[in-house]
Scaffold this motif. Structure first.
Motif, PDB file in Angstrom:
ATOM      1  N   ILE A  57      -1.313 -31.834   2.167  1.00 37.25           N
ATOM      2  CA  ILE A  57      -1.783 -32.232   0.837  1.00 37.25           C
ATOM      3  C   ILE A  57      -3.034 -31.448   0.455  1.00 37.25           C
ATOM      4  N   PHE A  58      -3.960 -31.328   1.395  1.00 38.81           N
ATOM      5  CA  PHE A  58      -5.187 -30.581   1.116  1.00 38.81           C
ATOM      6  C   PHE A  58      -4.876 -29.107   0.859  1.00 38.81           C
ATOM      7  N   PHE A  59      -3.955 -28.556   1.612  1.00 35.24           N
ATOM      8  CA  PHE A  59      -3.532 -27.167   1.403  1.00 35.24           C
ATOM      9  C   PHE A  59      -2.978 -26.977   0.000  1.00 35.24           C
ATOM     10  N   LEU A  60      -2.136 -27.891  -0.446  1.00 41.77           N
ATOM     11  CA  LEU A  60      -1.533 -27.772  -1.776  1.00 41.77           C
ATOM     12  C   LEU A  60      -2.573 -27.920  -2.874  1.00 41.77           C
ATOM     13  N   LEU A  61      -3.504 -28.851  -2.716  1.00 46.38           N
ATOM     14  CA  LEU A  61      -4.525 -29.060  -3.743  1.00 46.38           C
ATOM     15  C   LEU A  61      -5.467 -27.859  -3.840  1.00 46.38           C
ATOM     16  N   MET A  62      -5.893 -27.334  -2.724  1.00 45.03           N
ATOM     17  CA  MET A  62      -6.848 -26.236  -2.742  1.00 45.03           C
ATOM     18  C   MET A  62      -6.189 -24.919  -3.145  1.00 45.03           C
ATOM     19  N   LYS A  63      -5.023 -24.641  -2.594  1.00 41.24           N
ATOM     20  CA  LYS A  63      -4.361 -23.380  -2.902  1.00 41.24           C
ATOM     21  C   LYS A  63      -3.895 -23.317  -4.354  1.00 41.24           C
ATOM     22  N   PHE A  64      -3.748 -24.454  -4.999  1.00 38.00           N
ATOM     23  CA  PHE A  64      -3.315 -24.464  -6.397  1.00 38.00           C
ATOM     24  C   PHE A  64      -4.310 -23.697  -7.259  1.00 38.00           C
ATOM     25  N   TRP A  65      -5.589 -24.077  -7.188  1.00 37.84           N
ATOM     26  CA  TRP A  65      -6.575 -23.397  -8.026  1.00 37.84           C
ATOM     27  C   TRP A  65      -7.058 -22.091  -7.396  1.00 37.84           C
ATOM     28  N   MET A  66      -7.021 -21.987  -6.072  1.00 38.04           N
ATOM     29  CA  MET A  66      -7.434 -20.738  -5.433  1.00 38.04           C
ATOM     30  C   MET A  66      -6.463 -19.602  -5.753  1.00 38.04           C
ATOM     31  N   LEU A  67      -5.185 -19.917  -5.776  1.00 43.04           N
ATOM     32  CA  LEU A  67      -4.191 -18.904  -6.125  1.00 43.04           C
ATOM     33  C   LEU A  67      -4.322 -18.500  -7.584  1.00 43.04           C
ATOM     34  N   ILE A  68      -4.576 -19.465  -8.461  1.00 46.95           N
ATOM     35  CA  ILE A  68      -4.779 -19.150  -9.877  1.00 46.95           C
ATOM     36  C   ILE A  68      -5.992 -18.248 -10.050  1.00 46.95           C
ATOM     37  N   LEU A  69      -7.072 -18.550  -9.328  1.00 45.72           N
ATOM     38  CA  LEU A  69      -8.264 -17.710  -9.409  1.00 45.72           C
ATOM     39  C   LEU A  69      -7.999 -16.315  -8.859  1.00 45.72           C
ATOM     40  N   ALA A  70      -7.208 -16.206  -7.804  1.00 47.51           N
ATOM     41  CA  ALA A  70      -6.909 -14.896  -7.213  1.00 47.51           C
ATOM     42  C   ALA A  70      -6.092 -14.018  -8.157  1.00 47.51           C
ATOM     43  N   THR A  71      -5.300 -14.613  -9.045  1.00 46.82           N
ATOM     44  CA  THR A  71      -4.500 -13.817  -9.975  1.00 46.82           C
ATOM     45  C   THR A  71      -5.354 -13.124 -11.032  1.00 46.82           C
ATOM     46  N   THR A  72      -6.623 -13.510 -11.160  1.00 41.44           N
ATOM     47  CA  THR A  72      -7.498 -12.846 -12.125  1.00 41.44           C
ATOM     48  C   THR A  72      -8.140 -11.590 -11.557  1.00 41.44           C
ATOM     49  N   LEU A  73      -7.962 -11.323 -10.274  1.00 39.05           N
ATOM     50  CA  LEU A  73      -8.576 -10.157  -9.652  1.00 39.05           C
ATOM     51  C   LEU A  73      -7.908  -8.867 -10.142  1.00 39.05           C
ATOM     52  N   PRO A  74      -8.684  -7.876 -10.551  1.00 40.30           N
ATOM     53  CA  PRO A  74      -8.102  -6.616 -11.067  1.00 40.30           C
ATOM     54  C   PRO A  74      -7.788  -5.627  -9.961  1.00 40.30           C
ATOM     55  N   LEU A  75      -7.032  -6.031  -8.972  1.00 36.87           N
ATOM     56  CA  LEU A  75      -6.657  -5.151  -7.873  1.00 36.87           C
ATOM     57  C   LEU A  75      -5.141  -5.114  -7.722  1.00 36.87           C
ATOM     58  N   PRO A  76      -4.586  -4.082  -7.095  1.00 35.57           N
ATOM     59  CA  PRO A  76      -3.124  -4.018  -6.907  1.00 35.57           C
ATOM     60  C   PRO A  76      -2.642  -5.150  -6.012  1.00 35.57           C
ATOM     61  N   ALA A  77      -1.677  -5.904  -6.469  1.00 33.10           N
ATOM     62  CA  ALA A  77      -1.193  -7.056  -5.695  1.00 33.10           C
ATOM     63  C   ALA A  77       0.120  -7.528  -6.274  1.00 33.10           C
ATOM     64  N   GLY A  78       0.811  -8.333  -5.489  1.00 36.19           N
ATOM     65  CA  GLY A  78       2.018  -9.018  -5.924  1.00 36.19           C
ATOM     66  C   GLY A  78       1.770 -10.518  -5.905  1.00 36.19           C
ATOM     67  N   TYR A  79       2.506 -11.247  -6.726  1.00 34.82           N
ATOM     68  CA  TYR A  79       2.244 -12.673  -6.889  1.00 34.82           C
ATOM     69  C   TYR A  79       3.443 -13.543  -6.526  1.00 34.82           C
ATOM     70  N   PHE A  80       4.506 -12.926  -5.996  1.00 37.55           N
ATOM     71  CA  PHE A  80       5.678 -13.733  -5.659  1.00 37.55           C
ATOM     72  C   PHE A  80       5.514 -14.436  -4.314  1.00 37.55           C
ATOM     73  N   MET A  81       5.048 -13.726  -3.310  1.00 43.71           N
ATOM     74  CA  MET A  81       4.963 -14.300  -1.968  1.00 43.71           C
ATOM     75  C   MET A  81       4.037 -15.511  -1.907  1.00 43.71           C
ATOM     76  N   PRO A  82       2.887 -15.530  -2.577  1.00 42.12           N
ATOM     77  CA  PRO A  82       2.048 -16.743  -2.552  1.00 42.12           C
ATOM     78  C   PRO A  82       2.742 -17.978  -3.106  1.00 42.12           C
ATOM     79  N   ILE A  83       3.450 -17.830  -4.227  1.00 48.23           N
ATOM     80  CA  ILE A  83       4.135 -18.999  -4.775  1.00 48.23           C
ATOM     81  C   ILE A  83       5.335 -19.382  -3.910  1.00 48.23           C
ATOM     82  N   PHE A  84       5.899 -18.415  -3.211  1.00 49.30           N
ATOM     83  CA  PHE A  84       6.982 -18.706  -2.274  1.00 49.30           C
ATOM     84  C   PHE A  84       6.473 -19.591  -1.138  1.00 49.30           C
ATOM     85  N   ILE A  85       5.317 -19.244  -0.580  1.00 48.69           N
ATOM     86  CA  ILE A  85       4.723 -20.049   0.491  1.00 48.69           C
ATOM     87  C   ILE A  85       4.288 -21.408  -0.042  1.00 48.69           C
TER      88      ILE A  85
END
Length: 690
Positions: A405-433
């Motif tokens: 539960i704590f993992f889901l609550l924290m990673k929810f906003w942490m992943l959203i914040l990470a998507t604002t980073l202007p670096l090369p990345a993919g966003y499928f694997m995080p939502i898959f996990i």
């Protein structure tokens, strides 16, 4: 000798030269993907070695945990942005726009390739601290390689560059990217079709599947050659340290795992995340109800995630401080965000409640574990056995349910914040996990409520939480990206087909909820970046089918008559900056006869002398007298709309034929025009009402 070589060339290209370049594309991208994973694994191993060798000095461990990803992420941002601003982010929204017929300048330039590869390696090395993947960025890399190979093909065949051939190579490139990342050619092709294309030709499907199969096979073949190193690495692993898999985050060669997770690595080709799930009785029919609930939960959470992610992107751009950093000092913004994320995931701190010591691959391996964690946690002998990755989720003060539960609550906003980073990345694997964690939590809860299964009489048929993790991963990632092929993807990457039916049910339910309420992750990025792309019509209300072109077309269209001369052409050029102008029979009879390009009109003006010629356009003093119909080549109209053409018909024609502007006629007479801007604007209004 020249004649012999020409004969060999004719024989080789008899089946079509495209297949050779598709083969080269698949092999090339598989090799780069494998090399990327090798380098990423070495850098991650060096980081974890330093973290362990420091000892118990808390300050030094904190600095080791935070400064390493900070430096890599800042370097990734600075290096990629300094070479090309197009190398940041995922790249899928821009490629979708290109496949719709809108060419974006410098997006497929070869200099983006090196910047994206180096930046992506640094991003992946940050691991689960930043929690970003490689799928989207690798799609961009594959598209750049395909565009370059397309230019090589024209040089070898001595043909002119063909836009249709270039489109076919780009379509194959997107399939190669997904297939080589997961080693799954079938679901990789299907996923790329769903994400990237609104209309897909069957002939492109075969090309994409051929190239994707070549890439996936090469990727797995390289894994076989590197298996000896994998054996040595896995044999000395401790459960508290990341496994030095030779394939980094997305390795293909995996052992047939025993409960201890310490069996040697066999020299065989296996799925990426092979699971030894029970297939004699994978799920009870009554469990379909819980998989249905799981699909609803994933759909609702996906809607919340998409809304919050879009809100965060807008807030970051509007905030004065973050907007200034993103405009002038992108590496500083990246370093500050990564410092926050790394501080939260620090293992002696909050990270111990989030299994932060696991890599992203180990997150999936543990979440797909075929054992029930609730039973292992209450079994003293199970706890005593070393090597179980599930123990990272079993905190003494929180239990496995609290950590999930704590993992889901924290990673929810942490992943959203990470998507604002202007670096090369993919966003499928995080939502898959993330989806796998949702499914694992629900599976553990159902197993706790029904320890003998849903039937109290007869032999026990225990609940398998790993099956819920598979369904959750497919449902959440599918609902965020608006795809259904994720149901096949989880089966292909795990080698388990026992839960295909409940997984598909969960994916369909989650997609039904998310597609009704939110645009997909990539469509939202297109909207935020204001790219010239037609988003799908979200409204399915019957009233949307009654909307016709006459309601939203542009009525004031600058047109020319065949008998117009210098003065009329000059006025038309000053009135608008259109690339082409409609030509009618005469001013009194506005029957549409064709179009003329702006360049031809400028040439027409240059053949006349006039004191009111536009600045910067030199006028030829040897003036001639003539009309538009006499001196300009009028192109015939291939397609025109009727005022009663529906919105859905216009939308599909714009997508299928990659149109930019279509004129509207009533009984042959010009009455207006429709461009992508009008279709997109009307589509957005109808979507809001729907």
């Amino acid at each position: 000798l020249a004649g012999c070589l020409e004969w060999v060339k004719r024989q080789l290209f008899r089946v079509g030269e495209d297949w050779y370049f598709l083969f080269i594309l698949g092999v090339l991208m598989a090799t780069i993907s494998f090399a990327t994973d090798i380098i990423t694994n070495l850098l991650q191993g060096a980081n974890m070695w330093l973290y362990r060798e420091i000892g118990d000095i808390g300050v030094l461990k904190y600095l080791s945990w935070t400064l390493f990803p900070m430096a890599l992420a800042a370097f990734s941002t600075g290096f990629s942005q300094s070479i090309s601003p197009h190398s940041g982010g995922s790249g899928i929204p821009e490629l979708k726009t290109i496949l719709m017929g809108v060419m974006l300048e410098d997006y497929l330039a070869i200099q983006n390739f090196g910047a994206k590869v180096v930046g992506l390696i640094c991003t992946l090395t940050c691991g689960s601290t930043v929690f970003l993947g490689k799928v989207g960025a690798y799609v961009h890399l594959s598209a750049i390689a395909a565009a370059y190979l397309g230019k090589m093909r024209t040089t070898v065949t001595r043909e002119y560059e063909n836009k249709f051939k270039q489109h076919e190579m780009l379509v194959a490139a997107q399939a190669v990217a997904v297939a080589t990342v997961f080693g799954a050619p079938i679901s990789g092709v299907l996923y790329s079709i769903e994400v990237m294309s609104s209309n897909f030709a069957v002939r492109d499907y075969w090309r994409g599947f051929f190239s994707a199969t070549c890439g996936a096979f090469t990727f797995r073949l390289l894994a076989v050659f590197n298996s000896e190193q994998g054996k040595a690495g896995w044999a000395g692993c401790a459960p508290s340290s990341p496994l030095p898999s030779p394939h980094g985050i997305f390795g293909v060669l995996t052992p047939k795992l025993t409960p201890s997770f310490l069996s040697p690595l066999p020299e065989t080709i296996a799925p990426v995340f092979k699971r030894d799930l029970k297939i004699d009785f994978p799920f009870d029919l009554l469990e379909t109800f819980f998989f249905l609930i799981l699909g609803i939960i994933c759909g609702v959470v996906a809607c919340a995630y998409l809304f919050c992610q879009r809100w965060m992107m807008v807030a970051v751009r509007k905030n004065r401080l973050t907007a200034k950093l993103l405009a002038t000092d992108k590496p500083v913004y990246t370093a500050l965000v990564v410092l926050l994320l790394a501080s939260i995931t620090f293992p002696p701190g909050l990270g111990q409640l989030m299994a932060s010591r696991l890599t992203m691959k180990e997150h999936l391996i543990s979440l797909f574990d075929n054992r029930t964690w609730g039973l292992l946690a209450t079994n003293a002998s199970g706890v005593a056995k070393p090597g179980g990755l599930w123990q990272e989720w079993d905190h003494p003060s929180a239990t496995i349910y609290g950590t999930l539960i704590f993992f889901l609550l924290m990673k929810f906003w942490m992943l959203i914040l990470a998507t604002t980073l202007p670096l090369p990345a993919g966003y499928f694997m995080p939502i898959f996990i993330y989806g796998a964690a949702i499914g694992r939590l629900m599976g553990e809860v159902v197993a706790l409520l029904f320890p003998r299964g849903l039937h109290s009489d007869g032999p026990p048929r225990p609940i398998i939480p790993a099956g819920y993790a598979l369904a959750g991963a497919a449902a959440f990632s599918g609902s965020v990206t608006h795809t259904v092929s994720t149901a096949l993807l989880v089966c292909e990457v795990t080698g388990h087909l026992g839960h295909i039916l409940p997984t598909t049910l969960a994916v369909l339910v989650a997609n039904a909820i998310s597609q009704k309420n939110q645009p997909s992750f990539y469509d939202a990025s297109i909207i935020l970046k204001k790219l010239p792309y037609l988003p799908p019509i979200r409204s399915r209300h019957i009233a949307s089918y009654r909307v016709v072109v006459e309601e939203f077309m542009e009525r004031r269209v600058v047109a020319l008559a065949k008998g117009d001369g210098f003065q009329e052409v000059l006025v038309a050029l000053d009135a608008s900056a259109d690339a082409e102008y409609p030509v009618v029979e005469s001013t009194g009879s506005p029957t549409l006869v064709g179009t003329v390009s702006r360049s031809q009109l400028v040439t027409f003006l240059q053949s006349h002398e006039h004191p009111q010629a536009p600045q910067g356009e030199k006028v030829n003093r040897l003036a001639t007298v003539g009309t538009l119909g006499e001196d300009c080549a009028i192109e015939p109209i291939m397609l025109q709309f009727s005022p009663w053409t529906s919105l859905h018909q216009a939308y599909h024609l714009f997508q299928l034929l990659k149109l930019q502007r279509v004129f509207v006629t009533r009984s042959g007479e010009l009455v207006g025009a429709v461009s992508r801007a009008e279709v997109r604007g009307e589509n957005g209004e109808r979507g809001k009402r729907g």
